[in-house]
Design an enzyme around this catalytic site. Structure first.
Site, PDB file in Angstrom:
ATOM      1  N   HIS A  82      22.810 -21.557  26.423  1.00  0.00           N
ATOM      2  CA  HIS A  82      24.316 -22.132  26.462  1.00  0.00           C
ATOM      3  C   HIS A  82      25.115 -21.249  26.315  1.00  0.00           C
ATOM      4  O   HIS A  82      26.124 -21.043  27.129  1.00  0.00           O
ATOM      5  CB  HIS A  82      24.306 -22.908  25.069  1.00  0.00           C
ATOM      6  CG  HIS A  82      25.532 -23.860  25.138  1.00  0.00           C
ATOM      7  ND1 HIS A  82      25.378 -25.105  25.961  1.00  0.00           N
ATOM      8  CD2 HIS A  82      26.587 -24.115  24.707  1.00  0.00           C
ATOM      9  CE1 HIS A  82      26.710 -25.601  26.062  1.00  0.00           C
ATOM     10  NE2 HIS A  82      27.515 -25.275  25.048  1.00  0.00           N
ATOM     11  N   SER A 140      31.540 -25.734  28.193  1.00  0.00           N
ATOM     12  CA  SER A 140      31.006 -26.608  26.698  1.00  0.00           C
ATOM     13  C   SER A 140      32.084 -27.651  26.458  1.00  0.00           C
ATOM     14  O   SER A 140      32.443 -28.498  27.051  1.00  0.00           O
ATOM     15  CB  SER A 140      30.374 -25.685  25.699  1.00  0.00           C
ATOM     16  OG  SER A 140      30.057 -26.274  24.582  1.00  0.00           O
TER      17      SER A 140
END
Length: 405
Positions: free
Chosen positions: A375, A171
């Site tokens: 995610h 990320s």
């Protein structure tokens, strides 16, 4: 008499429930909010190092070294792991002693270093400002890229004596890597390989509700966004987060914990390892600035991957132009492997492919085969060992084998 027996039975049931809850809590002593204690608890050796950036932030690095029989540190290939937005080095450890990516890489023979960025729970000191000062929190991931990352990388090189290392970032960790190597391209020579898990660069196609609701406000220059510069985003009070994590232990379906994760991971958490939720709640979020999020919102509004927009007047002072310059991704020459998920709530596949088109040395792009992978699943999901780790270590080992020939 009957009333007395009912009262006794009720008291016994309440006592039994309390004992059950207490036992459950005692069985979850793995809820640890300190990386050193967690690594030791999991049976690995650990070192903690302090690094000072050029602008005065004191950062903490955690290392899981390879030791010889006499306790001496062995020289092994180095891998540097960097976490995402409002996270810390703890996230690489939460999948347990057998399945956490940091431990898997250590067992594969690597010298593992876990990085941290300014503002998180391990990096709340500055030589000139304390955490009550707006100047302390006036940073985004741009400063992490040009100050924090070089300081940590240089320190690791000095401590280990190696010339190059591998990198794994998730990320925002991927964002920091890309910005570093576009702004300071000499660092490309430092990295043997880079693995980017759901890297955040372009965000114009994100499905995040936060971006859709707050992006138009906080991603533009106005009174509100200016006021929020220099503000801390999340409290890093360990006791408060540990209390919240304990609420997960009394529910078979920890809906409250999953709900707290929705802004970060999305609404479908089918592959998230929910047994880890109490630990995840106790260690995430780990702190940071509002400006980090606003910088992403600016990218959502502008549809570009560029430096922070200070407004026309201050842009001219910073960049000698009215609009902030885009990051020169063409300068990133490190061999890169990218993982993404089709259902990622934060990073849309279209934005991943837009990033890939601008990078000049992409070795492989993997779409996770599970359609509901999200995610947080990249580090705390079911299947990390079977899919993510195998491909990461294959790429790294391939490089090491080529070097030996």
């Amino acid at each position: 008499m009957r009333l007395g027996l009912d009262f006794v039975m009720l008291a016994l049931l309440l006592l039994l429930r309390q004992l059950t809850v207490t036992t459950a809590r005692q069985s979850r002593e793995i809820i640890i909010t300190d990386a050193v204690r967690r690594i030791q608890h999991d049976g690995y050796n650990v070192e903690q190092h302090a690094v000072i950036t050029k602008d005065g932030y004191i950062l903490t690095l955690h290392r899981i070294p390879q030791l010889g029989q006499q306790g001496s540190v062995l020289r092994r290939p180095v891998v540097f792991l960097l976490s995402g937005l409002y996270a810390s080095s703890d996230v690489w450890l939460l999948n347990g002693r057998e399945d956490s990516l940091a431990y898997l890489l250590w067992r594969a023979g690597y010298d593992v270093w876990l990085g941290n960025n300014r503002g998180n729970i391990y990096c709340r000191h500055n030589l000139w400002f304390n955490t009550t000062a707006r100047d302390f929190w006036n940073f985004s991931w741009h400063e992490m890229s040009v100050y924090d990352m070089p300081a940590q990388v240089d320190y690791i090189l000095h401590q280990t004596g190696v010339a190059r290392m591998h990198f794994v970032g998730i990320s925002q960790g991927g964002t920091v890597f890309l910005v570093l190597n576009s702004m300071l391209p000499q660092y490309n020579a430092v990295f043997k390989t880079a693995t980017l898990l759901a890297p955040v660069a372009y965000v114009s196609n994100t499905q995040s509700g936060l971006a859709k609701i707050f992006g138009p406000i906080l991603g533009t220059r106005n009174y509100v966004s200016k006021m929020l510069e220099g503000i801390e985003m999340f409290s890093t009070n360990k006791f408060f987060k540990k209390f919240l994590s304990m609420t997960c232990l009394e529910h078979e379906q920890p809906a409250v914990c999953v709900t707290r994760l929705w802004p970060s991971v999305g609404y479908d958490t089918r592959y998230l390892n929910k047994t880890l939720l109490p630990d995840l709640m106790a260690n995430f979020p780990a702190g940071g600035s509002v400006k980090q999020l606003m910088h992403y919102f600016q990218g959502y509004v502008s549809t570009k991957f560029r430096q922070y927009d200070h407004g026309p007047e201050r842009n001219w002072l910073h960049y000698q132009q009215l609009e902030p310059p885009e990051y020169a991704l063409e300068k990133v020459s490190t061999p890169i492997t990218i993982f993404f998920a089709e259902n990622d709530y934060i990073v849309a596949p279209a934005d991943i492919w837009r990033l890939v088109a601008r990078l000049r040395n992409v070795e492989a792009v993997y779409k996770v085969p599970w359609k509901r992978w999200n995610h947080f699943d990249f580090i705390c999901g079911l299947g990390v060992r079977e899919y993510i780790f195998d491909k990461i270590v294959l790429s790294m080992n391939r490089y090491e084998q080529r070097r030996r020939r």
